[in-house]
Scaffold this active site. Structure first.
Site, short mmCIF file in Angstrom:
data_model
loop_
_atom_site.label_atom_id
_atom_site.label_comp_id
_atom_site.label_asym_id
_atom_site.label_seq_id
_atom_site.Cartn_x
_atom_site.Cartn_y
_atom_site.Cartn_z
N LYS A 106 -6.28 -10.99 -8.74
CA LYS A 106 -7.40 -11.07 -7.81
C LYS A 106 -8.52 -10.12 -8.21
CE LYS A 106 -7.72 -10.89 -3.05
NZ LYS A 106 -7.26 -10.64 -1.69
N LYS A 130 0.82 -1.21 0.00
CA LYS A 130 0.00 0.00 0.00
C LYS A 130 0.85 1.26 0.00
CE LYS A 130 -4.35 -1.65 1.92
NZ LYS A 130 -5.39 -1.48 2.92
N LYS A 178 -11.67 -4.26 -5.86
CA LYS A 178 -12.49 -3.05 -6.02
C LYS A 178 -11.69 -1.92 -6.63
CE LYS A 178 -12.19 -2.73 -1.01
NZ LYS A 178 -12.99 -3.07 0.16
#
Ligand code: TRP
Length: 356
Positions: free
Chosen positions: A218, A134, A221
């Site tokens: 994967k 991140k 969103k």
């Protein structure tokens, strides 16, 4: 011993409350209110939340404190918090029996997290792959909260002395850190067994849902293409369109599980079918072996609409009734505080803080 007058057993004061109720443990899990929920979230986590309630005492938390480790729009954060709570309810979690709440309403999470910030080591946190991913190249510029994220997650779990946490692959490292924090706290304060060493609950293989546009990535969103995922609130037309456009290869359907494994896009769709149908993937492969993808996709669409349609519709209904959802969250938070309060008081005493 059964009570002679009523036939009921007297509660055993030495058993944890869940055991006295004949349950296997206490579960805590959390979902971040960031962005739309998709099929991967449902099959990988939320569906299991409903299935666990017969065997465990369950606390399901919308982790809004975690969400703000990255910038969030305040209005959207509130709406997304209600969306996740609606998804828990729509998936069948009983808000009266289990505890559904949002993290910021139970201050004990943040209070214990501070203490864990002082237990966890910089080196442990630096090794967290989620932080590295991140933060990326922008490590100097991300929030301190993003770095401390796993200590808050440990607090979410241990403020209830939860015995089990349902986790996907991507959260295993955080759960191990939670165990390390529990063990170090117990050692540092000479309080053996104060915090339990929480066990992960891992679900079946079919929980890894990949992108409909790329079977090696994967479902996420944050993927810019909405065609890569099926959102829980998609209507039947959207689901049909996305499945029709889902990437496949030019061959007919795989003849065997081994064949499927070599073909990620086909494998992903077969896995989704198996999970939605609650069947073994082998059985699904056998059923469609050698057929055309168009035939399989039609069957998958029908199945997905049948299984997800009612959940999406119930979510939509609940999101139009924020008063009800907020009442569920407030009620859950009140019951969560009743569990967390005494545990935090014990922690404070153990650490040496004066009684307030
Ligand atoms: N880190 C989890 C995720 O990103 C969310 C989370 C926060 C969580 N606290 C938790 C999961 C406690 C399980 C238990 O998915």
């Amino acid at each position: 011993m059964p009570d002679a007058s009523t036939g009921a057993s007297a509660p055993n004061p030495h058993l944890p409350p869940y055991a006295a109720r004949g349950l296997k443990g206490r579960i805590l899990s959390g979902v971040q209110p960031t962005g739309n929920l998709h099929l991967g979230n449902y099959l990988g986590a939320i569906r299991n939340f409903a299935r666990l309630q017969s065997d465990y005492e369950c606390l399901y938390c919308v982790v809004d404190l975690h969400a703000i480790t990255l910038p969030q729009d305040p209005k959207q954060l509130a709406a997304q918090t209600r969306e996740i709570a609606s998804a828990f309810l729509a998936a069948g979690v009983d808000g009266a029996k289990q505890i559904i709440f949002n993290q910021s309403m139970v201050a004990e999470h943040a209070q214990l997290a501070w203490i864990f910030n002082c237990v966890a080591r910089m080196g442990w946190m630096s090794r967290m792959t989620q932080f590295k991913e991140k933060a990326g190249k922008d490590r100097e510029n991300v929030s301190l909260g993003l770095f401390a994220y796993p200590a808050l997650m440990a607090a979410d779990i241990l403020i209830y002395k939860a015995t089990h946490v349902p986790v996907g692959e991507d959260q295993k490292q955080h759960l191990e850190l939670t165990r390390d924090i529990a063990i170090k706290f117990n050692n540092d304060f000479a309080a053996p067994d104060f915090f339990p060493v929480t066990e992960p609950l891992i679900f079946g293989a079919a929980t890894r849902v990949m992108s409909l546009r790329d079977g090696t990535k994967k479902m996420s969103k944050s993927d810019p293409s909405d065609y890569s995922r099926i959102n829980l609130t998609d209507d039947a037309d959207a689901v049909a369109q996305k499945i029709r456009r889902a990437k496949t290869d030019p061959l007919p359907m795989p003849e065997s599980p081994a064949d499927a494994e070599k073909r990620p896009d086909a494998d992903n769709l077969l896995g989704i079918y198996a999970a939605l149908a609650d069947q073994e993937k082998e059985a699904v492969v056998a059923q469609f072996a050698g057929k055309q993808f168009s035939e399989f996709k039609a069957a998958l669409t029908e199945l997905a609409v049948a299984k997800l349609g009612p959940i999406g519709a119930e979510m939509q209904r609940l999101m139009k009734d924020p008063g009800h959802v907020d009442a569920v969250l407030r009620n859950g938070a009140e019951r969560a505080r009743a569990l967390a309060g005494p545990i935090l008081a014990d922690v404070y005493k153990t650490v040496g803080f004066l009684k307030p």
